[in-house]
Write an enzyme that holds these catalytic residues in place. Sequence first.
Site, PDB file in Angstrom:
ATOM      1  N   ASP A  45     -78.476 -27.742 -78.531  1.00 19.11           N
ATOM      2  CA  ASP A  45     -79.039 -26.792 -79.500  1.00 19.11           C
ATOM      3  C   ASP A  45     -79.656 -27.506 -80.715  1.00 19.11           C
ATOM      4  O   ASP A  45     -79.392 -27.124 -81.864  1.00 19.11           O
ATOM      5  CB  ASP A  45     -77.949 -25.820 -80.013  1.00 19.11           C
ATOM      6  CG  ASP A  45     -77.110 -25.217 -78.900  1.00 19.11           C
ATOM      7  OD1 ASP A  45     -77.678 -24.938 -77.829  1.00 19.11           O
ATOM      8  OD2 ASP A  45     -75.897 -25.023 -79.094  1.00 19.11           O
ATOM      9  N   GLU A 204     -81.335 -16.059 -75.690  1.00 18.67           N
ATOM     10  CA  GLU A 204     -80.719 -16.582 -76.916  1.00 18.67           C
ATOM     11  C   GLU A 204     -81.636 -17.631 -77.560  1.00 18.67           C
ATOM     12  O   GLU A 204     -82.752 -17.870 -77.096  1.00 18.67           O
ATOM     13  CB  GLU A 204     -79.371 -17.230 -76.568  1.00 18.67           C
ATOM     14  CG  GLU A 204     -79.501 -18.389 -75.578  1.00 18.67           C
ATOM     15  CD  GLU A 204     -78.176 -18.825 -74.967  1.00 18.67           C
ATOM     16  OE1 GLU A 204     -77.142 -18.160 -75.189  1.00 18.67           O
ATOM     17  OE2 GLU A 204     -78.178 -19.850 -74.252  1.00 18.67           O
TER      18      GLU A 204
END
Length: 323
Positions: A45, A204
């Site tokens: 991420d 997401e």
Amino acid sequence: MMINTTYTKGLLALIAGVMLSGSVNAQVVDTLNAPPPVLKGVYADPNITVFGKRFYIYPTTDGTEGWLSTSFTCWSSPNLVDWKNEGVILDLPRDLTWAKERAWAPTIAFKNNKYYYYYSANVNIGVAVSDKPTGPFKDPLGKPLIPKGTRPGQTIDPMVFVDDDGAAYLYWGQGQCNVAKLNEDMVSLDTSKIISFKPTGYNEGPFVIKRKGIYYLMWSEYDTRDPRYSIAYATSASPMGPFKKAAGFPVLKGKGVVKGAGHHSVVQVPGKDEWYIAYHRFKIPDGDGYNRETCISPMRFDAQGHILPVNVFEKVKAVSIKK
Ligand code: FUB
């Protein structure tokens, strides 16, 4: 005879084209040998940004099943190639009273002469503040900024975007994308208008950039443990939408040994129309959705402003930030 002449002419034209463009290597992608990750170790991420003359990456620490990490690190680089680990900038058990684990997917902005760091902790979204991009960061609220259950889907994956007029927006959410304006203090939301929507395929990791007056909302599709994990985008004339999904997606996906490529962020080299995308992929070799590594590739636009498909085998070269 006729057929042979045509065939020979075609072949010569192809060879001449390749020789003239010199691009035969660029077109033949070796999908067995991917470039090394930019950060040493398992980090996912990645949130890439630039402050002054240095680039920074704020990632999730990987390596536990169920993503049970308890702290966040920061990395910095003068050129996108050489990265220094700046150490732990927020340690959940030490620095928070309301969450101890699942330290995921942070993002950061500079405003009011301070650095505001937003992150997921135990499926809530928190904010922390520091005078420096490398911390230490302090929790000013003593509670989540956005508690879990506030909206349908998981309360994770914040992304802060500061517009040219100084207005800051927070995007977040798994299952659906939410966006709200941050108040001037950067540690509270303007709750008078929270917009929730779900572009087709959205899962997401929302991320927003602005280029030539167009807002690009990018996100990850599929589950991060799925080798098909990939990135798509939509555009709008406003930071709060409505967003129209672009044709020709995904703009970034795995191929060959590169699997599960997604949850990205994008940085513009200051003063240039030059863009780079940071993303994670399953660690090579032997990785999976809990053992991911951070990579960077160039990201380009066509003349109409569409994001061109990213080549996950293109290695990032050293970049200099103008003095
Ligand atoms: O790293 C933990 C979670 O995995 C993130 O919050 C999701 O976006 C996925 O990458």
